[in-house]
Design a protein around this motif. Structure first.
Motif, PDB file in Angstrom:
ATOM      1  N   GLU A  16      86.373  30.982  57.057  1.00  7.34           N
ATOM      2  CA  GLU A  16      84.916  31.114  57.178  1.00  7.34           C
ATOM      3  C   GLU A  16      84.531  32.424  57.858  1.00  7.34           C
ATOM      4  O   GLU A  16      83.540  33.062  57.487  1.00  7.34           O
ATOM      5  CB  GLU A  16      84.351  29.920  57.950  1.00  7.34           C
ATOM      6  N   CYS A  19      84.941  35.215  55.366  1.00 12.21           N
ATOM      7  CA  CYS A  19      83.932  35.109  54.311  1.00 12.21           C
ATOM      8  C   CYS A  19      82.624  35.792  54.723  1.00 12.21           C
ATOM      9  O   CYS A  19      81.857  36.242  53.868  1.00 12.21           O
ATOM     10  CB  CYS A  19      83.659  33.641  53.967  1.00 12.21           C
ATOM     11  N   CYS A 191      84.839  31.213  49.345  1.00 12.69           N
ATOM     12  CA  CYS A 191      83.678  31.532  50.185  1.00 12.69           C
ATOM     13  C   CYS A 191      82.409  30.859  49.652  1.00 12.69           C
ATOM     14  O   CYS A 191      81.375  30.859  50.329  1.00 12.69           O
ATOM     15  CB  CYS A 191      83.471  33.043  50.268  1.00 12.69           C
ATOM     16  N   LEU A 266      91.686  36.314  53.853  1.00  7.47           N
ATOM     17  CA  LEU A 266      91.118  34.964  53.859  1.00  7.47           C
ATOM     18  C   LEU A 266      92.125  33.918  54.318  1.00  7.47           C
ATOM     19  O   LEU A 266      91.744  32.937  54.973  1.00  7.47           O
ATOM     20  CB  LEU A 266      90.610  34.595  52.469  1.00  7.47           C
TER      21      LEU A 266
END
Length: 272
Positions: A16, A19, A191, A266
């Motif tokens: 997160e 993202c 995302c 990520l």
């Protein structure tokens, strides 16, 4: 169990955070939704990433869908039927995006990721390194790659199939992605879709056991020991990855790192 839960939550938090800073020029959401396996009966959804334990979970979903019958297994063993085919029929894709999202939101969502370079070596070894049994991939990719990039070969490299270095140059220069080496961010849009669980190939057995127990799937899933789906040339180990990488020019590795840069960030993998 609590330590595993903490680690899985950390993976989600790190995802997160990245993202928030990653810029995307477009969305692949329609294709992602059409590719996902959504099981509203058992309230679980999965975004398949090939070369990252996908065979194992295709078998699991075939079991959950009640389609892994003895007759189906016999056809799969004979290569007459693909397990993906029966899974897709058991969990058909809803063409209405809004309805697909509604179904998706009624489930717990997960994906399985693998170090991008390990996945690339696995894809190459399984699909392109040998023509035997892989005519489709040779005609679709191998012949073109070997013809276009053979100028980089060493004098002793004379086989028809593309070398691993040629495969990487093809990816860098043409950005043509098959499902076996497409970036995770394009395959699953992590995302845009909030996955509840991120499993990793390097801790797969542990992560999978936790997920199955957490979602109460123990009573449904069992091993089909006669349905093996391992590359006949052997498992792609960390040592093998290093072996394949050692002859790749540093400049080319750097370019591949850029292609998969978002995947590294990520999912907290280190570039090579």
């Amino acid at each position: 169990m609590e330590n595993i839960r903490i680690q899985l939550n950390t993976r989600k938090s790190e995802l997160e955070q990245y993202c928030q800073v990653i810029s995307r020029t477009g969305s692949n959401l329609d294709n992602v939704l059409s590719n996902m396996i959504i099981d509203t009966t058992h309230e679980i959804s999965w975004c398949p990433i090939y070369k990252a334990a996908s065979s194992t979970w295709m078998k699991h979903f075939a079991t959950l869908g009640g389609v892994l019958t003895e007759s189906a297994m016999e056809l799969i063993r004979k290569n007459v039927l693909q397990i993906n085919t029966i899974v897709r029929k058991a969990f058909p894709h809803d063409r209405d995006i809004k309805k697909a999202f509604q179904k998706l939101n009624r489930t717990k969502k997960f994906l399985i990721v693998r170090h991008p370079f390990e996945r690339l070596v696995s894809a190459y070894r399984d699909k392109l390194e040998h023509i035997e049994g892989r005519d489709y991939y040779y005609k679709r990719f191998g012949r073109h790659i070997a013809h276009k990039y053979h100028r980089f070969r060493k004098p002793n490299e004379t086989k028809l199939e593309p070398t691993f270095t040629e495969f990487l140059r093809f990816i860098v220069e043409e950005k043509y992605f098959d499902e076996h080496w497409a970036p995770f961010i394009d395959t699953c849009e992590p995302c845009l879709i909030k996955y509840n669980y991120i499993l990793k190939f390097d801790t797969f057995d542990r992560d999978q056991k936790f997920l199955i127990q957490e979602l109460g799937l123990n009573e449904y899933l069992y091993e089909k020991n006669d349905l093996k789906n391992i590359n006949p040339r052997g498992v792609t180990t960390t040592a093998l990855v290093k072996e394949y990488m050692q002859n790749v020019p540093r400049s080319l590795l750097d370019e591949i790192n850029k292609v998969y840069e978002n995947d590294f960030k990520l999912f907290s993998y280190l570039p090579i």
